[in-house]
Write an enzyme that holds these catalytic residues in place. Structure first.
Site, PDB file in Angstrom:
ATOM      1  N   LYS A 140       0.844  -0.806   0.039  1.00  0.00           N
ATOM      2  CA  LYS A 140       0.189   0.544  -0.113  1.00  0.00           C
ATOM      3  C   LYS A 140       0.973   0.962   0.368  1.00  0.00           C
ATOM      4  O   LYS A 140       2.000   1.219   0.856  1.00  0.00           O
ATOM      5  CB  LYS A 140      -1.150   0.279   0.948  1.00  0.00           C
ATOM      6  N   SER A 221      -9.189   1.211   3.637  1.00  0.00           N
ATOM      7  CA  SER A 221      -8.264   2.164   2.810  1.00  0.00           C
ATOM      8  C   SER A 221      -7.582   1.315   2.299  1.00  0.00           C
ATOM      9  O   SER A 221      -7.180   1.754   0.947  1.00  0.00           O
ATOM     10  CB  SER A 221      -8.331   2.872   3.961  1.00  0.00           C
ATOM     11  N   SER A 245      -9.755  -1.409   7.494  1.00  0.00           N
ATOM     12  CA  SER A 245      -9.154  -1.384   6.335  1.00  0.00           C
ATOM     13  C   SER A 245      -8.587  -2.246   5.762  1.00  0.00           C
ATOM     14  O   SER A 245      -7.935  -2.641   4.712  1.00  0.00           O
ATOM     15  CB  SER A 245      -8.368   0.203   6.438  1.00  0.00           C
TER      16      SER A 245
END
Length: 595
Positions: A140, A221, A245
């Protein structure tokens, strides 16, 4: 390189392609001229066969390949790390940056091929370091990588800044022989900027799509991590979670996510949201792959004091806990209250999963509800507001080549670049966090103590009362149609108790709605219960095997958009939002399930 985005999505895609070509043509990256990399200029016939997926999605030789299968192919001399990296880079080019434009990968590591070459030479001379040797991993865009890639949490504000070192878990992966393939798209700032955000949207890359149904949302997320690994753009991926997330995008993208005990994996070198809840964890297509990656992420990190408590609780090989009969003899409680009864379609998947738990040998205690969850939401949101302001300043203080040093600087940047950063939603949460007065404030201390105690006592109490090995629930509702105007409209989630308590939560695919929208169930345990949860999740996965690869459908042919008043009374959406901050804090945690 020009990092200024065009608000138009088509131009966003052109920007991504320009960035991709720059990174994959860095000096030496194409020197070998292999067929797969040469095909970046066109189409590789070997990889362009007709597919059962949507038109324009080529078949992929390594689709759904596990870490163990890839290692076996490399050990047998049928595959090299370089060829595998080449194949994933080509697939990223074919369906992420062009074709169906999944938009899950922000950038490809320009050093990936050189790293793969070194690891191939090492394998030939010394043998593999372990199960991750030569395996490509996407991380990420909030994991620091001390290389040519950006680390920006999806925000243009941090583009060009330099990190002092790799994140601890990134270094762990490199040491284990993994190839950092690139950075995954995400909900900008881990979805902690606005109350009306769209999960999977970032200023750097735009909106990430769900690979199963492209007009649907990937949740967040860790949106790109979930979407990319599900779409076979990488062998495995890393995500982060504050509240939902890892588990939400894992569920909506049909993959496995391990949200570990707080302190089991380090957060140092990761763009923070809140230190009392932030964790890092693997997102993979199988429980075995997730267990393999988790092992490389553990260890005591002097730069993250929370990891000191993990001494004696972490393992360097979680594969030992994999058991296809892992549910046999287990006691599983079902948490229904506040989670079930909102999405009938998701409920149907969960009910079928409960039946499977019994069939696979578990004793099901139904219900075994976690109490006081709603009471934790308000204090949790207060804690996150206070900690974000302090934690982001600490993180920014170590960066070079940037003027960003405080939350106020980030707010000012967004104001100055509203056309790029706030076209679709504002920064109300940033403004609320900026109003906080530091971590010595009695308001913060009371909220932290309240929320932690409530959720830790709730989980431990239910498990003790019913003598449970784990609590099972519906991870969340199916994906919704992406709505940049009104933001997310998911229906239910179960991430908050484990997130606030700092306890582990593992989600595994459980079924599909309308055949193509994945829904997961999760197993929640006590602190340091990862071995038990991995065993249970693996038992469920092997006993059901419900996952199928995405087909990249353009749409389901129906819309789930529900219009609502945006409150904008004229002028551009960005202008109205940046000029007016909320005057009162929302009740509960309005962002729970996607942070």
């Amino acid at each position: 390189m020009d990092h200024t985005p065009n608000p138009d999505r088509e131009n966003d895609q052109r920007l991504s392609r320009r960035r991709f070509l720059r990174y994959t043509t860095t000096a030496g990256a194409l020197a070998a001229g292999s067929p797969a990399i040469a095909a970046l200029a066109g189409t590789d016939p070997a990889m362009a066969a007709a597919s059962s997926s949507a038109p324009g999605v080529p078949s992929f030789k390594w689709e759904e390949a596990t870490i163990a299968e890839l290692q076996a192919a490399m050990e047998a001399g049928k595959l090299t790390s370089r060829r595998l990296v080449e194949a994933y880079i080509q697939r990223i080019r074919q369906i992420d940056l062009s074709g169906v434009q999944l938009n899950s990968v922000i950038e490809v590591n320009p050093d990936a091929l050189a790293i793969a070459d070194r690891l191939d030479r090492e394998r030939r001379s010394k043998g593999p370091r372990g199960p991750l040797h030569g395996i490509p991993v996407l991380v990420k865009d909030n994991f620091a990588t001390d290389d040519q890639m950006e680390t920006a949490a999806g925000s243009l504000a941090l583009v060009g800044s330099r990190v002092p070192r790799d994140a601890f878990v990134v270094k762990g992966l490199r040491d284990a022989g993994a190839v950092i393939l690139g950075k995954a798209n995400l909900s900008e700032w881990a979805n902690f900027r606005s109350l009306q955000s769209s999960s999977g949207w970032s200023g750097r890359a735009g909106q990430c799509a769900n690979p199963y149904v492209l007009d649907h949302n990937p949740c967040g997320s860790s949106s790109g991590s979930g979407a990319a690994v599900s779409a076979n753009l990488s062998a495995v991926a890393l995500g982060t979670e504050t509240d939902g997330s890892i588990v939400c995008p894992s569920s909506t993208n049909g993959v496995v996510g391990i949200k570990p005990t707080l302190g089991l994996t380090s957060r140092s070198g990761v763009v923070p949201l809140a230190h009392s809840q932030d964790v890092t964890g693997p997102m993979c297509r199988t429980v075995a792959d997730a267990a393999t990656v988790l092992a490389a992420m553990t260890g005591v990190d002097p730069r993250d004091p929370a990891t000191a408590a993990s001494q004696g609780h972490f393992f360097k090989d979680y594969r030992q806990f994999l058991d296809p009969n892992g549910l046999r003899g287990a006691r599983i409680g079902v948490w229904r209250e506040g989670v079930f009864g909102v999405s009938p379609e998701a409920d149907a998947v969960a009910e079928a999963a409960i039946t499977q738990l019994s069939r696979l040998g578990a004793t099901v205690v139904d219900p075994a509800d976690i109490p006081n969850v709603n009471d934790a939401g308000g204090p949790e949101f207060t804690v996150l507001l206070f900690e974000f302001k302090a934690d982001i300043a600490n993180y920014l203080s170590e960066l070079t080549n940037t003027s960003m040093r405080t939350l106020a600087d980030l707010i000012a940047f967004d104001d100055a670049h509203a056309d790029q950063e706030m076209r679709w939603f504002g920064q109300e949460i940033f403004l609320l966090a900026e109003e906080t007065d530091g971590l010595d404030d009695p308001v913060y201390k009371a909220a932290l103590a309240t929320s932690k105690q409530l959720m830790q006592d709730a989980i431990n109490g239910v498990m003790s009362r019913f003598d449970l090995d784990a609590i099972m629930s519906l991870t969340g509702s199916p994906s919704w149609t992406t709505d940049l105007v009104n933001g997310d409209h998911f229906l239910t989630a179960s991430s908050t108790p484990a997130a606030v308590a700092g306890f582990p939560n593992v989600t595994v695919p459980a079924g599909f709605v309308f055949d193509e929208l994945p829904v997961g169930i999760n197993f929640i345990g006590r602190q340091w219960d990862e071995p038990t949860l991995i065993k249970l999740a693996h038992g469920f996965e092997q006993g059901t095997k419900v996952r199928h690869a995405p087909k990249f459908l353009a749409s389901l042919g129906v819309r789930d958009f529900v219009p609502r008043d945006t409150g904008v009374q004229g002028g551009s959406k960005a202008q109205s939002r940046r000029q007016a901050a909320p005057t009162a804090k929302p009740r509960g945690n309005p962002m729970a399930g996607s942070l």
